[in-house]
Design a protein around this motif. Structure first.
Motif, mmCIF file in Angstrom:
data_model
loop_
_atom_site.group_PDB
_atom_site.id
_atom_site.type_symbol
_atom_site.label_atom_id
_atom_site.label_comp_id
_atom_site.label_asym_id
_atom_site.label_seq_id
_atom_site.Cartn_x
_atom_site.Cartn_y
_atom_site.Cartn_z
ATOM 1 N N TYR A 146 0.649 -0.926 0.178
ATOM 2 C CA TYR A 146 -0.173 -0.090 0.122
ATOM 3 C C TYR A 146 0.795 1.321 -0.047
ATOM 4 N N GLY A 147 0.612 2.299 -0.828
ATOM 5 C CA GLY A 147 1.166 3.537 -0.938
ATOM 6 C C GLY A 147 2.352 3.673 -1.560
ATOM 7 N N LYS A 148 2.847 2.448 -2.296
ATOM 8 C CA LYS A 148 4.254 2.556 -3.091
ATOM 9 C C LYS A 148 3.814 2.488 -4.599
ATOM 10 N N SER A 149 4.590 3.023 -5.107
ATOM 11 C CA SER A 149 4.447 2.909 -6.605
ATOM 12 C C SER A 149 5.466 2.041 -7.034
ATOM 13 N N SER A 150 5.073 0.828 -7.943
ATOM 14 C CA SER A 150 5.922 -0.082 -8.348
ATOM 15 C C SER A 150 5.598 -0.320 -9.895
ATOM 16 N N PRO A 151 6.721 -1.096 -10.453
ATOM 17 C CA PRO A 151 5.980 -1.208 -11.856
ATOM 18 C C PRO A 151 5.218 -2.455 -12.037
ATOM 19 N N GLU A 152 5.145 -3.543 -10.983
ATOM 20 C CA GLU A 152 4.354 -4.582 -10.914
ATOM 21 C C GLU A 152 2.865 -4.030 -10.804
ATOM 22 N N ALA A 153 2.885 -3.089 -10.082
ATOM 23 C CA ALA A 153 1.235 -2.552 -9.881
ATOM 24 C C ALA A 153 0.841 -1.978 -11.071
ATOM 25 N N GLY A 154 1.986 -1.048 -11.743
ATOM 26 C CA GLY A 154 1.547 -0.576 -13.123
ATOM 27 C C GLY A 154 1.124 -1.717 -14.107
ATOM 28 N N THR A 201 -13.462 2.595 -14.361
ATOM 29 C CA THR A 201 -12.110 2.099 -14.078
ATOM 30 C C THR A 201 -11.796 2.826 -12.666
ATOM 31 N N ALA A 202 -10.924 2.039 -12.023
ATOM 32 C CA ALA A 202 -10.272 2.382 -10.664
ATOM 33 C C ALA A 202 -8.999 2.968 -11.215
ATOM 34 N N PRO A 203 -8.328 3.981 -10.324
ATOM 35 C CA PRO A 203 -7.558 4.859 -10.634
ATOM 36 C C PRO A 203 -6.082 4.062 -10.863
ATOM 37 N N ILE A 204 -5.258 4.697 -11.793
ATOM 38 C CA ILE A 204 -4.130 4.195 -12.130
ATOM 39 C C ILE A 204 -2.897 5.336 -11.716
ATOM 40 N N ASN A 205 -1.643 4.878 -11.568
ATOM 41 C CA ASN A 205 -0.849 5.885 -11.438
ATOM 42 C C ASN A 205 -0.141 6.134 -13.028
ATOM 43 N N LYS A 206 -0.197 7.208 -13.363
ATOM 44 C CA LYS A 206 0.190 7.460 -14.892
ATOM 45 C C LYS A 206 1.462 7.228 -15.057
ATOM 46 N N HIS A 207 2.255 7.146 -13.900
ATOM 47 C CA HIS A 207 3.872 6.997 -14.220
ATOM 48 C C HIS A 207 4.267 5.670 -14.383
ATOM 49 N N ASN A 208 3.760 4.844 -13.335
ATOM 50 C CA ASN A 208 4.193 3.547 -13.488
ATOM 51 C C ASN A 208 3.484 2.443 -14.447
ATOM 52 N N VAL A 209 2.378 2.947 -15.103
ATOM 53 C CA VAL A 209 1.730 2.036 -16.293
ATOM 54 C C VAL A 209 2.547 2.152 -17.395
ATOM 55 N N GLN A 210 3.563 3.287 -17.572
ATOM 56 C CA GLN A 210 4.232 3.420 -18.877
ATOM 57 C C GLN A 210 5.317 2.061 -19.213
ATOM 58 N N SER A 211 5.070 1.474 -20.237
ATOM 59 C CA SER A 211 5.958 0.420 -20.777
ATOM 60 C C SER A 211 5.980 0.642 -22.294
ATOM 61 N N GLU A 212 6.772 -0.337 -22.944
ATOM 62 C CA GLU A 212 7.053 -0.331 -24.423
ATOM 63 C C GLU A 212 5.413 -0.368 -25.035
ATOM 64 N N ASP A 213 4.592 -1.236 -24.467
ATOM 65 C CA ASP A 213 3.133 -1.629 -25.090
ATOM 66 C C ASP A 213 2.326 -0.651 -24.641
ATOM 67 N N PHE A 214 2.557 0.015 -23.420
ATOM 68 C CA PHE A 214 1.555 1.160 -23.075
ATOM 69 C C PHE A 214 1.930 2.593 -22.959
ATOM 70 N N LYS A 215 1.909 3.471 -23.944
ATOM 71 C CA LYS A 215 2.474 4.664 -23.910
ATOM 72 C C LYS A 215 1.512 5.796 -23.863
ATOM 73 N N PHE A 216 0.292 5.880 -22.689
ATOM 74 C CA PHE A 216 -0.721 6.537 -22.719
ATOM 75 C C PHE A 216 -0.560 7.269 -21.572
#
Ligand code: NAD
Ligand code: 4TP
Length: 348
Positions: free
Chosen positions: A89-97, A121-136
């Motif tokens: 809880y409370g931590k931004s991580s690449p796995e969560a993204g 949709t429940a909220p996402i963190n715009k930073h940790n969701v970024q990847s090669e496949d998802f650049k939105f």
């Protein structure tokens, strides 16, 4: 309403380290919600059971392999992950993204295929969701590319609707993004959604200026005089009830906003600061202009309160209610448009 007619609400879980699953569980712990709709959560029963225990919420889940196996009267969970996931809880991580994106993409696919009627949709963190496949930068942008139509970010509550000319655009790029084509497109979308999704036959729309004091005749920027005003003039001449541009700073303070069915702001914070100030916790983010319906709460991942059982589920609940209302309005609008009243011979 018969059981089999209930509206199917697909739900993406968002960032598992944020408050998303908490507000989902708090929303659906009320058994009356299942009389209104059939929830289908894209996640895993394992994760939700962990969260349920953590927040001491008494609910049962119905694990299913795909959305078409959902049962009415149950909180359905499409098991898209079998592995154990570490919740921090409370931590931004690449796995969560990564998990947030998987849940969102699978729920969107189900929406496209008609297995669900509405996506919340429940909220996402715009930073940790970024990847090669998802650049939105957000859900709106992905849906705008994936579904049919022109997307418009529209924040709504019972008495206020605020749409954006530019949404996830950096301030330095706003001016260049506001072209006559964009203005015409966004006005057309907000006009149509007010008719189709909110049942307002002749909507009145206010547009806010881009620069301070609408540029003060070119003293503080030329975009209002050179781009916004002439484009709005053309739109007004086409018969639409579009007003402005109004100076944005005093528009909400003067209560002028109450005279309109919707307000179109030039950029993200110009529209969302007044909207969230006036209605945080009650507001809903609706992606208008697309062939499918998506809503979400007006808040983000709120890491600082995640896991503490402090998150208010009201906005998420409103996102469900608003999605259902829009779904019903849209169906009715399309039904009427399909069979318009025939002109009676000899009658005007
Ligand atoms: N729909 C979405 O996916 C969405 C929407 C907004 C922000 N975000 C993302 O969320 C992250 C955090 O954004 P932020 O800090 O600007 O906004 P935020 O909404 O997460 O938090 C703002 C403030 O409101 C409080 N808050 C938020 N929701 C609450 C709730 N349900 N109950 C009680 N208090 C609540 C928070 O504790 C914080 O003090 C960012 O990465 C942002 O991009 C995502
Ligand atoms: N503009 C939204 C808000 O502040 O509530 C937020 O960035 C979410 O955007 P998406 O719905 O596109 O993820």
């Amino acid at each position: 309403m018969k059981k089999e007619e209930k509206i199917k609400i697909g739900i993406s879980v968002g960032d598992l380290n944020g408050i998303g699953t908490e507000v989902i569980l708090k929303t659906f712990k009320d058994p009356r919600m299942l009389e209104l709709c059939t929830p289908i959560i894209f996640g895993s029963t394992k994760i939700l059971s962990f969260q349920k225990k953590h927040f001491n919420i008494q609910t049962n889940f119905h694990g299913i392999p795909s959305a078409d196996k959902a049962q009415h009267g149950k909180i359905n969970v499409v098991n898209i992950w079998r592995e154990s996931i570490n919740i921090e809880y409370g931590k931004s991580s690449p796995e969560a993204g990564k998990f947030a994106v998987e849940s969102f993409v699978q729920a969107t696919n189900a929406l496209k295929e008609g297995m669900i009627d509405i996506l919340v949709t429940a909220p996402i963190n715009k930073h940790n969701v970024q990847s090669e496949d998802f650049k939105f930068p957000g859900h709106t942008d992905y849906l705008g590319q994936t579904l049919e139509g022109d997307s418009l970010m529209l924040m709504v509550n019972d008495s206020l609707r605020v749409g954006l000319l530019t949404d996830h655009v950096a301030v330095k790029d706003v001016s260049a993004a506001i072209t006559p084509e964009l203005i015409k497109k966004k006005v057309a979308v907000i006009y149509h959604t007010l008719q189709q999704d909110f049942g307002i036959s002749k909507p009145k729309i206010a547009v806010l200026g881009i620069n301070p004091h609408v540029g003060d005749n070119g003293v503080i920027g030329v975009e209002d005089d050179e781009v916004l005003k002439p484009t709005l003039e053309k739109i007004k001449n086409s018969g639409k009830l579009v007003f402005g541009p109004y100076a944005a700073d005093s528009f909400f303070a003067s209560s002028n906003y109450k005279n309109f069915d919707a307000i179109l702001a030039a950029y993200h914070d110009q529209g969302l600061i007044p909207f969230k100030t006036l209605s945080f916790g009650q507001g809903v983010n609706f992606t208008a202009g697309l062939n499918k319906i998506r809503t979400s709460p007006d808040h983000g991942t709120a890491y600082e309160i995640a896991g503490k059982n402090e998150a208010d589920p009201n906005s998420f609940k409103e996102a469900v209610f608003t999605g259902i209302q829009i779904f019903k309005n849209r169906n009715m609008y399309n039904e009427i448009a399909k069979n318009p009243l025939k002109k009676q011979p000899g009658k005007i």
